[in-house]
Motif scaffolding. Sequence first.
Motif, PDB file in Angstrom:
ATOM      1  N   TRP A  30       0.765  -1.236   0.000  1.00  0.00           N
ATOM      2  CA  TRP A  30       0.000   0.000   0.000  1.00  0.00           C
ATOM      3  C   TRP A  30       0.800   1.291   0.000  1.00  0.00           C
ATOM      4  CZ3 TRP A  30      -4.838  -0.694  -1.261  1.00  0.00           C
ATOM      5  CH2 TRP A  30      -5.501  -1.877  -0.894  1.00  0.00           C
ATOM      6  N   ASP A  33       0.390   3.217  -3.147  1.00  0.00           N
ATOM      7  CA  ASP A  33      -0.945   3.072  -3.725  1.00  0.00           C
ATOM      8  C   ASP A  33      -1.804   4.236  -3.223  1.00  0.00           C
ATOM      9  OD1 ASP A  33      -3.718   2.330  -4.093  1.00  0.00           O
ATOM     10  OD2 ASP A  33      -3.059   0.276  -4.438  1.00  0.00           O
ATOM     11  N   THR A  35      -4.953   4.636  -3.020  1.00  0.00           N
ATOM     12  CA  THR A  35      -6.267   4.319  -2.459  1.00  0.00           C
ATOM     13  C   THR A  35      -6.441   5.028  -1.121  1.00  0.00           C
ATOM     14  OG1 THR A  35      -6.242   2.131  -3.494  1.00  0.00           O
ATOM     15  CG2 THR A  35      -7.773   2.456  -1.663  1.00  0.00           C
ATOM     16  N   GLU A  39     -10.320   3.602   3.226  1.00  0.00           N
ATOM     17  CA  GLU A  39     -10.783   2.435   2.471  1.00  0.00           C
ATOM     18  C   GLU A  39      -9.859   1.241   2.689  1.00  0.00           C
ATOM     19  OE1 GLU A  39     -11.509   3.226  -1.639  1.00  0.00           O
ATOM     20  OE2 GLU A  39     -12.605   5.105  -1.235  1.00  0.00           O
ATOM     21  N   VAL A  40      -8.547   1.502   2.747  1.00  0.00           N
ATOM     22  CA  VAL A  40      -7.600   0.423   3.020  1.00  0.00           C
ATOM     23  C   VAL A  40      -7.856  -0.178   4.395  1.00  0.00           C
ATOM     24  CG1 VAL A  40      -5.170  -0.181   3.260  1.00  0.00           C
ATOM     25  CG2 VAL A  40      -5.866   1.487   1.527  1.00  0.00           C
ATOM     26  N   GLN A  43     -10.822  -2.369   4.257  1.00  0.00           N
ATOM     27  CA  GLN A  43     -10.563  -3.602   3.523  1.00  0.00           C
ATOM     28  C   GLN A  43      -9.849  -4.640   4.373  1.00  0.00           C
ATOM     29  OE1 GLN A  43      -8.755  -3.412  -0.377  1.00  0.00           O
ATOM     30  NE2 GLN A  43      -9.718  -1.433  -0.817  1.00  0.00           N
TER      31      GLN A  43
END
Length: 292
Positions: A30, A33, A35, A39-40, A43
């Motif tokens: 990550w 990334d 994102t 949200e990570v 997840q």
Amino acid sequence: MTPPPGDFLKRWVHDNAWLTPARRELLGRWVDDPTPREEVAEQIGVPLGELLRAFNHTGPISPPVGFRYRSAGFAVTAMEGTCDDIADGRYPQFGSPVTLRCYLADAALLPQGMLEAADWNFMDAGRPGFLGYAYGVRSGETLYLAGVQSDIAVRYSYLFQGRGGETERRVGDDVRLGGADDPAADYADYVPVLRRTFQRYWIQVMLGAVAAWAGTEPDLTELGLLDFPLTSEEDTRGHVVQRVYRELPDRMTTTGRCVRVADSCHPYTVAHFDDVARYLGDRWKPDVRPAA
């Protein structure tokens, strides 16, 4: 300037022996990334604070170095590691990573809850009095900064001036949306202290933190600030990004430098640390003694 070739993420993330295997796997997936981190966290099923503390504590942290700006005392620590802001292409990957954190020397000046309310990145590393951070890399005689940030300085008006509406606020390991009048009421008595010690001068204080730490590193003589392309929102008069990355270099004697990494040119404005000290003036006083 063309740094020696190397795989930055392999050295400082994937093969970083300081990290546990689980942390290396998490960061490797990550760290670059874009994102959204909430949200990570959702997840992988952990609180946002737990995730971001893992992302933002990626190496050993040095003892604090003290300095003063105007009447207030501050401390700066250095971490040989990346922080979460490596995503989105605004962190050129070369040299050795450095993350500098700035704190109030007297953490009792402001309530810890006031400072934490604005720290949505969970960057404090467990030390009270956290105010902001700078991050980038060192290569040769130069500290190349990709970012200089203070969430409490930038979010000050939303959190503490009671303008109505809603604002986000850090609560425990979460960031929650709530009424803007709530933090304003909670900390109204401390707003004048925040303003006169830090908020009005936060860019100079953060620059002073960088210079104070660099003064303990004999091999560092220059400071580079990344001259990245601005978004349309950032490219407006008075925007905080304009103030830090365009107007601040204009106040010092600088030269332009292209750092070429993987056939890409990353432009920096570079100043000698002696010139940084001249810009900060007599209001800034580095302290050779370590901060408590």
